[in-house]
Scaffold this motif. Sequence first.
Motif, PDB file in Angstrom:
ATOM      1  N   ASN A   1       0.681   4.156  24.601  1.00 53.92           N
ATOM      2  CA  ASN A   1       1.554   4.417  23.580  1.00 53.92           C
ATOM      3  C   ASN A   1       2.418   3.053  23.044  1.00 53.92           C
ATOM      4  O   ASN A   1       2.949   3.057  21.924  1.00 53.92           O
ATOM      5  CB  ASN A   1       2.527   5.279  23.761  1.00 53.92           C
ATOM      6  CG  ASN A   1       3.338   4.905  25.323  1.00 53.92           C
ATOM      7  OD1 ASN A   1       2.844   4.531  26.134  1.00 53.92           O
ATOM      8  ND2 ASN A   1       4.775   5.152  25.122  1.00 53.92           N
ATOM      9  N   LEU A   2       2.498   1.983  24.029  1.00 55.58           N
ATOM     10  CA  LEU A   2       3.040   0.672  23.647  1.00 55.58           C
ATOM     11  C   LEU A   2       2.418   0.035  22.395  1.00 55.58           C
ATOM     12  O   LEU A   2       2.842  -1.070  21.866  1.00 55.58           O
ATOM     13  CB  LEU A   2       3.067  -0.026  24.818  1.00 55.58           C
ATOM     14  CG  LEU A   2       4.061   0.632  25.909  1.00 55.58           C
ATOM     15  CD1 LEU A   2       4.186  -0.449  27.003  1.00 55.58           C
ATOM     16  CD2 LEU A   2       5.432   0.724  25.434  1.00 55.58           C
TER      17      LEU A   2
ATOM     18  N   GLU B   1       8.709   0.499  23.647  1.00 52.40           N
ATOM     19  CA  GLU B   1       8.851   1.900  23.379  1.00 52.40           C
ATOM     20  C   GLU B   1      10.115   2.248  22.759  1.00 52.40           C
ATOM     21  O   GLU B   1      11.247   1.635  23.085  1.00 52.40           O
ATOM     22  CB  GLU B   1       8.600   2.791  24.627  1.00 52.40           C
ATOM     23  CG  GLU B   1       8.920   4.305  24.572  1.00 52.40           C
ATOM     24  CD  GLU B   1       7.831   4.888  23.710  1.00 52.40           C
ATOM     25  OE1 GLU B   1       8.286   5.892  22.918  1.00 52.40           O
ATOM     26  OE2 GLU B   1       6.736   4.724  23.750  1.00 52.40           O
ATOM     27  N   GLU B   2      10.086   3.081  21.616  1.00 56.75           N
ATOM     28  CA  GLU B   2      11.300   3.008  20.971  1.00 56.75           C
ATOM     29  C   GLU B   2      12.746   3.684  21.790  1.00 56.75           C
ATOM     30  O   GLU B   2      13.696   3.074  21.447  1.00 56.75           O
ATOM     31  CB  GLU B   2      11.101   4.326  19.810  1.00 56.75           C
ATOM     32  CG  GLU B   2      12.105   4.470  18.735  1.00 56.75           C
ATOM     33  CD  GLU B   2      11.719   5.263  17.457  1.00 56.75           C
ATOM     34  OE1 GLU B   2      13.027   5.494  17.073  1.00 56.75           O
ATOM     35  OE2 GLU B   2      10.678   5.565  17.363  1.00 56.75           O
TER      36      GLU B   2
END
Length: 138
Positions: free
Chosen positions: A17-18, A74-75
Amino acid sequence: MEIRRIAQAEAVEAAGNLFDAVPGRRATERFLADERHHLLIAYVDDIPAGMVTGVEMTHPDKGTEMFLYELGVEESFRGRGVGRALVSALEDLSRARGCHGMWTVTEGDNVAALATYRRAGGVPEADQVVCAWTCEQP
């Protein structure tokens, strides 16, 4: 926060996801197999919080430099110094590997990236232009 140098494709997949897109297994293995390619992942409580990739490039009249290829945080971890720590860790690795410098390219309106790079000691080069080619596969 712990920053680890990654050597296994499974760790990349777990932190997929990064990245801008889902990492491909063959591309990941090829990247990790080259000793001049570097992938660092920052973990907060064993959760992948950010990553940075670097590629050593050597030129006959310039020596070896580290190209900071991609930085992703990551946000939910942004604004906590994860990006700056990753850039600094790649710079330390660059120095340890004998690189004489490190550089990257980003969009002029990428405020977050520019702030991160500046906080980590990066200095924008004046009057630089990036030219790109797309090499389509037949």
